[in-house]
Scaffold this active site. Structure first.
Site, mmCIF file in Angstrom:
data_model
loop_
_atom_site.group_PDB
_atom_site.id
_atom_site.type_symbol
_atom_site.label_atom_id
_atom_site.label_comp_id
_atom_site.label_asym_id
_atom_site.label_seq_id
_atom_site.Cartn_x
_atom_site.Cartn_y
_atom_site.Cartn_z
ATOM 1 N N GLY A 132 -6.874 -7.692 -1.713
ATOM 2 C CA GLY A 132 -5.509 -7.943 -2.147
ATOM 3 C C GLY A 132 -4.713 -8.588 -1.047
ATOM 4 N N ASP A 156 7.173 -2.159 -7.858
ATOM 5 C CA ASP A 156 6.065 -3.054 -8.241
ATOM 6 C C ASP A 156 5.183 -2.375 -9.277
ATOM 7 O OD1 ASP A 156 3.389 -4.860 -6.538
ATOM 8 O OD2 ASP A 156 4.724 -5.459 -8.170
ATOM 9 N N SER A 216 -2.634 -7.337 0.896
ATOM 10 C CA SER A 216 -2.402 -6.546 2.101
ATOM 11 C C SER A 216 -3.675 -5.974 2.693
ATOM 12 C CB SER A 216 -1.420 -5.408 1.786
ATOM 13 O OG SER A 216 -1.943 -4.585 0.759
ATOM 14 N N GLY A 217 -4.824 -6.391 2.223
ATOM 15 C CA GLY A 217 -6.050 -5.899 2.832
ATOM 16 C C GLY A 217 -7.201 -5.769 1.868
ATOM 17 N N LYS A 261 -8.402 1.931 1.916
ATOM 18 C CA LYS A 261 -7.633 0.693 1.960
ATOM 19 C C LYS A 261 -7.399 0.315 3.414
ATOM 20 C CE LYS A 261 -3.278 -1.225 0.205
ATOM 21 N NZ LYS A 261 -2.049 -0.882 -0.568
ATOM 22 N N VAL A 285 -10.251 -3.109 -0.030
ATOM 23 C CA VAL A 285 -10.462 -1.753 -0.522
ATOM 24 C C VAL A 285 -11.968 -1.507 -0.616
ATOM 25 C CG1 VAL A 285 -10.060 -0.124 -2.381
ATOM 26 C CG2 VAL A 285 -8.312 -1.815 -1.827
ATOM 27 N N ILE A 315 -14.928 -3.259 -2.797
ATOM 28 C CA ILE A 315 -14.695 -3.344 -4.246
ATOM 29 C C ILE A 315 -13.455 -4.149 -4.593
ATOM 30 C CG2 ILE A 315 -15.887 -1.194 -4.800
ATOM 31 C CD1 ILE A 315 -13.173 0.188 -4.948
ATOM 32 N N GLY A 316 -12.695 -4.601 -3.608
ATOM 33 C CA GLY A 316 -11.519 -5.379 -3.951
ATOM 34 C C GLY A 316 -10.804 -5.924 -2.740
#
Length: 1018
Positions: free
Chosen positions: A702, A831, A704-705, A722, A707, A699-700
């Site tokens: 980013g 963040d 850093s990896g 994740k 998801v 589903i995503g």
């Protein structure tokens, strides 16, 4: 020859007949051959990578029975795949379906440019590609689409440039919808050639400024014209009255100027007219023949003159909004007799005279908002005659007399705001106890009487300031359980302050200054755990100041001045994080607690002859020097501490050796071995998780990896997984982020911080398993218009209205407040941004992604980071420049989110020379109306005052100097107070619910020349 001629002709005729029949037969077979059409459809499915939504498309079933397909006489005529997760382009083979006339592929992920392959669909009549990922310009030859095309909808894509003039050649078009794209060029006058057009929608596009083409007025069949936020300029064409079929007209949120054409109000079929937020001026046309008009919104202009008498003939009228103009004169009496009127909003004008006396008598009136005018006389007595009225908003007028009797039996009421008038008499008992009433604001009037023994169960905000209320505060006040704000300054209240007042658990503000209260304060405070503001000044209170005040965890403003308090100042008050303290003009004695001996409290203790301090700035007598005996045990204590430290160091060395040996042993373990570390009670195994890491569950992605959304049981429960990395050679930076997230999330528990369920690790891969958040991130909801497919295809989009946005802000503030103030070692996120605020199924917010978080520095450790990390637009300026880390960098980021929630704008638009915070500051400093900065989805006038307060809060949170920013604890309290009120907020001359006194002592941000005057226009 003559003999043979007939025979030859006969043969030729047979040959010609055979050829014609063959052509007909061949054509019929091409169109109607079921096997051929099914093959085409199956090839479409294959081209679209076999989405799960089309899993039932199989050769073994009749394609005409598939839900997405419609057939006529056995031939495919319609394809409708809505929300089907299509991620590929439309292939040319779709037009091999020769009878295809209807294509609906809305709410998918179709990429690329406009699909010109559809030019070959010769019978196409209906095309809907709404909510896809189409980009680029609409091709200049779009008129090559089928001449039969009647419906074209390309809304919510990413088309740019101009709308081509050739679109005016699609002469059969009945509907043209191009709403919510990125067109930054022009729209062509040739649209006026579409003589069959009934609906035209060009709203929410950043067109270059352009006038409404005169050719549009030739659209005699047009029923709906929607051009909201389309950069329209100049005047509305005078001959707009020629559009005789017009029923719905929305030209709101543009730059239209000049007068409203007389012909507009002569349209016989017009039922909805929105012209709000333009620059229209002059009077409203006085001749009105649009008798079908139901909703009229001319608000946020500069219209002058009177309200037309003809409005009283609009018997279909349900809503009338004329607020934020310069209208004058009296409201026609006949408007009060309109039988369908449910909503009338006239606030912030120069209207005068008496209000129509029959308002509410003949219609189911729900909203009545007439504040900030010059109305005189009494409030209409029939306002709640039909028992559906939600609010009476009439503050800042010249109204006199009693409150209407109809309000005494009006259980639908939620809000009454009649402050700043000349009203008098007693408050009806039934109004005090109205079961749905949440807000009652009566300040600055001439009301009298005593406080009631009981109030409605929902009452949360009560304002009585500057009236003539008298008598004691009743002991039964303990039953006012939902009360959060109690302001009763400058009345004639008397008697003692009852212990029962301290039993109200939600109370955050108590203002009882300027009354005739006497006696001691309650020595024991029962439930004031939420109290932030307490002002009891200018009374006759006596006795000692209770030490229990120092135990109130959230108290930041305390004023007990102008009383007769005696004795010493309790040392417990030093525990409070007070931003304002005033104990002046009492009879206090002894030494001022050391916590208050600084310049921040230089006027807090004046006129107390018995007080002393050695800090000159306090302006009171110096204390006598006191001799101190040396501590006999100090050396022994130091020796004991040193011994303990030595032992601790030895233990640490031994533990380090043990850990290193253990690590070497584990390093030789098989890379295929997974280790699960649980932080919660689990209803799944590591096998459930590992088997779910497939492409369909992704589903995503980013920095850093990846998801994944992984099902964990048959009852439909999911978790979010994740995957931090998936390579044999471990990236040091990612490993640090992984360890940070595990360390933090594994040990904290809070309802507004995303729950880490477990960690699954091997030598080559690290997995974090979280609770699954159905509504994904705030970023996806807040900016869906710019990125329409940021909303998951499995989620039904709903508008984020102001109550939802405030709910989200409060949830995120709770999470950050816990991190900053309630963890044993405070945690800085570093963040904070909308993509790291996740939303569950009911939009409760939770802070996520702690990969950059760190524990707050301890004494003696450096307070800077070696590398700046974070996101542009949300990064505090001092952090970007100095890498200095403290809680205030999170406060800055949260302030940007508040501004984002209010304006709907992104924190940055790819332009690193400016930010949203700077844009809002400029907007305010240039004196522009705050309403111009608001997101269209939250311009509901009911909430403008609370939005103003939150906007101010966002600006203060984004001050350049960290010392000017409040703590998250204070930010949360302000948001909670806004939530408890949620009154109908209109533009006011002064904000009764300013962020003072909580932030009254914030240092001004001199780089932006910020001071109280900056906010006067908010």
């Amino acid at each position: 020859m003559t003999k043979n001629s007939p025979s030859s002709s006969h043969i030729h005729l047979h040959i010609l007949t055979f050829l014609l029949l063959s052509l007909v037969f061949h054509g019929s077979t091409q169109r109607n051959d079921p096997d051929q059409e099914q093959s085409i459809l199956l090839s479409l499915k294959q081209h679209w990578s076999n989405p799960s939504s089309l899993s039932h498309w199989t050769p073994s079933s009749d394609h005409c029975t598939w839900p997405e397909i419609a057939c006529t006489d056995g031939s495919v005529t319609s394809i409708a795949i809505i929300n089907g997760s299509i991620t590929e382009t439309i292939p040319p083979s779709i037009c091999d379906l020769k009878n295809l006339s209807y294509i609906d592929l809305q709410w998918n992920f179709i990429p690329g440019f406009f699909p010109t392959v559809l030019y070959n669909c010769s019978k196409l009549e209906y095309l809907d590609l709404t909510q896809n990922y189409l980009v680029g310009t609409i091709p200049d030859d779009i008129n090559r689409l089928s001449p039969r095309l009647q419906y074209l909808n390309l809304a919510a894509n990413n088309f740019t440039g101009d709308i081509p003039a050739s679109i005016g050649s699609l002469s059969s078009l009945v509907t043209l919808q191009l709403v919510a794209n990125l067109f930054n060029g022009s729209f062509p006058p040739e649209i006026g050639n579409l003589s069959n057009l009934e609906m035209l929608d060009l709203s929410y596009n950043p067109f270059a400024p352009q006038a409404i083409p005169a050719s549009f007025t030739k659209l005699k069949k047009l029923r709906n014209l929607w051009m909201t936020e389309a950069s329209l300029i100049q005047e509305i064409p005078d001959d707009i009255g020629n559009m005789s079929a017009l029923e719905f007209l929305d030209l709101s949120v543009n730059y239209l100027s000049g007068d409203i054409p007389d012909s507009l109000f002569l349209l016989k079929n017009l039922s909805i007219l929105f012209l709000y937020k333009n620059r229209l001026s002059g009077p409203i046309p006085q001749r009105v023949e649009a008798l079908k008009l139901q909703v009229l919104d001319l608000s946020n202009n500069t219209l002058t003159g009177p309200i037309p008498d003809d409005f009283g003939n609009l018997t279909s009228m349900t809503g009338l909004a004329l607020f934020f103009n310069q209208l004058s004169g009296e409201v026609p009496v006949s408007i009060g007799r309109l039988p369908q009127l449910v909503d009338i909003r006239l606030y912030s004008n120069n209207l005068s005279g008496e209000l129509p006396p029959d308002l509410g008598r003949y219609s189911m009136l729900r909203a009545f908002e007439v504040s900030s005018n010059q109305f005189a006389g009494e409030l209409p007595k029939y306002l709640c005659a039909n028992k559906v009225l939600l609010g009476v908003i009439a503050f800042e007028n010249k109204l006199k007399g009693d409150l209407p009797d109809s309000l005494a039996d009006c259980n639908s009421l939620r809000i009454v705001r009649v402050h700043d008038n000349q009203l008098s008499g007693k408050i009806p008992d039934g109004l005090w106890t109205s079961i749905n009433l949440t807000t009652l604001m009566l300040s600055n009037n001439l009301f009298a009487g005593k406080l009631p023994g009981s109030v409605g169960s929902q009452l949360s905000l009560l304002e009585l300031m500057n009236n003539q209320f008298s008598g004691p505060i009743p002991a039964s006040i303990s039953s006012w359980e939902r009360l959060t704000v109690f302001r009763a300054s400058n009345n004639s209240l008397s008697g003692v302050i009852p212990q029962e007042l301290t039993a109200l658990p939600l109370l955050s503000t108590v203002l009882l200054d300027g009354n005739q209260l006497y006696g001691p304060l309650p020595s024991t405070i029962i439930s004031w755990k939420s109290l932030t503001t307490l002002n009891l000044s200018r009374n006759q209170l006596s006795g000692e100041i209770p030490a229990s005040l120092g135990l109130l965890p959230d108290l930041v403003y305390l004023d007990l001045s102008g009383n007769q308090f005696s004795g010493q100042i309790p040392a417990e008050l030093g525990r409070l994080r007070l931003t304002s303290l005033n104990l002046s003009s009492n009879r206090l004695s002894g030494r001022v607690p050391g916590e208050f001996e600084n310049g921040a409290f230089d006027s807090s203790f004046l006129n107390n002859p018995g007080l002393c301090s050695n800090t000159r700035s306090l302006g009171i007598s110096p204390c006598r020097a006191e001799s101190r005996k040396p501590d006999k045990h100090s050396s022994k204590f130091i020796a004991a501490v040193s011994s303990i430290a030595a032992v601790a160091f030895l233990v640490a060395v031994l533990y380090t050796i043990y850990v290193c040996r253990s690590y070497r042993k584990r390093k030789h373990a098989s890379e295929s071995t997974w280790k699960l570390t649980s932080f919660q009670k689990l209803n799944f195994t590591e096998a459930n998780i590992l088997s779910g890491l497939i492409e369909n569950n992704l589903i995503g992605r980013g920095g850093s990896g990846e998801v994944y959304r992984v099902p964990v049981n048959r009852s439909g429960e999911y978790v979010a997984v994740k995957r931090i990395w998936d390579n044999v050679r471990l990236d040091h930076k990612l490993e640090k982020e992984f360890l940070a997230e595990v360390e933090i999330l594994g040990r904290i528990r809070h309802s507004n911080i995303v729950k880490l369920l477990c960690c699954i690790a091997s030598e080559s891969s690290k997995l974090l398993v979280y609770e699954y958040m159905e509504n994904r991130s705030l970023d996806k909801w807040l900016h869906w218009k710019k990125r329409p497919h940021s909303i998951s295809s499995s989620v039904h989009y709903v508008v984020l209205d102001w109550p939802k946005r405030l709910q989200i802000a409060i949830g995120a503030a709770h999470g950050l407040c816990y991190m900053h103030h309630h963890c044993s070692s405070p945690i800085i996120h570093r963040d904070v941004k909308p993509s790291n605020i996740l939303l569950d199924s009911v939009f409760n917010a939770k802070i996520a992604d702690f990969g950059l978080a760190r524990m707050l520095i301890k004494n003696g450790e450096p307070d800077t980071m070696s590398v700046v990390a974070g996101s542009f637009g949300y990064m505090a300026p001092e952090y970007a420049q100095t890498r200095r880390v403290n809680e205030k960098i999170d406060v800055y980021s949260f302030g940007v989110i508040l501004l984002e929630l209010i304006t709907g704008k992104e924190a940055h638009n790819g332009d690193e020379s400016s930010s949203l915070a700077e844009w809002v500051w400029r907007h305010v400093k240039e004196g522009k109306p705050i309403v111009d900065a608001l997101d269209e989805d939250i311009k509901e006038p009911l909430y403008l005052e609370e939005i103003n307060t939150v906007l101010k809060l966002g600006l203060i949170c984004t001050s350049t100097f960290p010392s000017s920013r409040p703590a998250m604890k204070d930010v949360l309290q302000i948001l909670l107070r806004c939530s408890q009120r949620l009154p109908t907020g209109e533009k006011t001359k002064r904000n009764e619910y300013d962020v003072t006194p909580l932030l009254h002592n914030s240092k001004p941000d001199r780089s932006l020349e910020s001071d109280d005057s900056v906010f006067t226009s908010i």
